[in-house]
Design a protein around this motif. Sequence first.
Motif: not given
Length: 197
Positions: A137, A141-147, A150, A176-177, A180
């Motif tokens: 990507r 960011d937080d999207l990487n952490t959440i994905v 999961t 992770s949520a 975040a």
Amino acid sequence: MSSLNDSNDIYTPSYENSSGITGNFKPFASPYLNYDPGYIPQSQPEFIFLDGASKQRGRFELAFGQIGGSCMIGATLGGATGFYNGLKATTLAGQTGKLRRTQLLNHIMKKGSATANTFGSVAVIYSAFGVFLSWVRGADDDLNTIVAATATGCLYKSTAGLRRCGLGGAIGLGASALYAIWNSRDKLTDLRQFNPA
């Protein structure tokens, strides 16, 4: 502290002893320690970066600390659990002395190493997903952490069946949520104080 131009140091002939020590004794002072603190900057960068590089450690550099920390936390928690289980088992068995001590050590080492292995494996998988997503990507960011969390939960429990795989993914997503949200608490505070009028 005296400055560099001060002529009242131990190496000058006109040295005045102000320490209260009598006699011919002079306190030891090194000429290498006689410096002006104005030459040393008050705040220095924590890391050395190339010109134009990011001033933040990347996901790959952070992965090593995360993996090592996870192993140490797993060993500590597993060792404490093994100690408790060992005490319970040896008390019920009526063991004493060297036999009890050996059994306690066996419980601590077995449970500690198993838990450290589990935590370390999860950290390696999570770090691999995080580094890969950050590279693909181009953002961290937080999207990487959440994905990544999961996907880690799903992959770690993938051999236990579809239901357990989904449960592992849900646990990773939830943890992770929460992280975040906690990590973005300043942004959330600013958002609550937003006044569109």
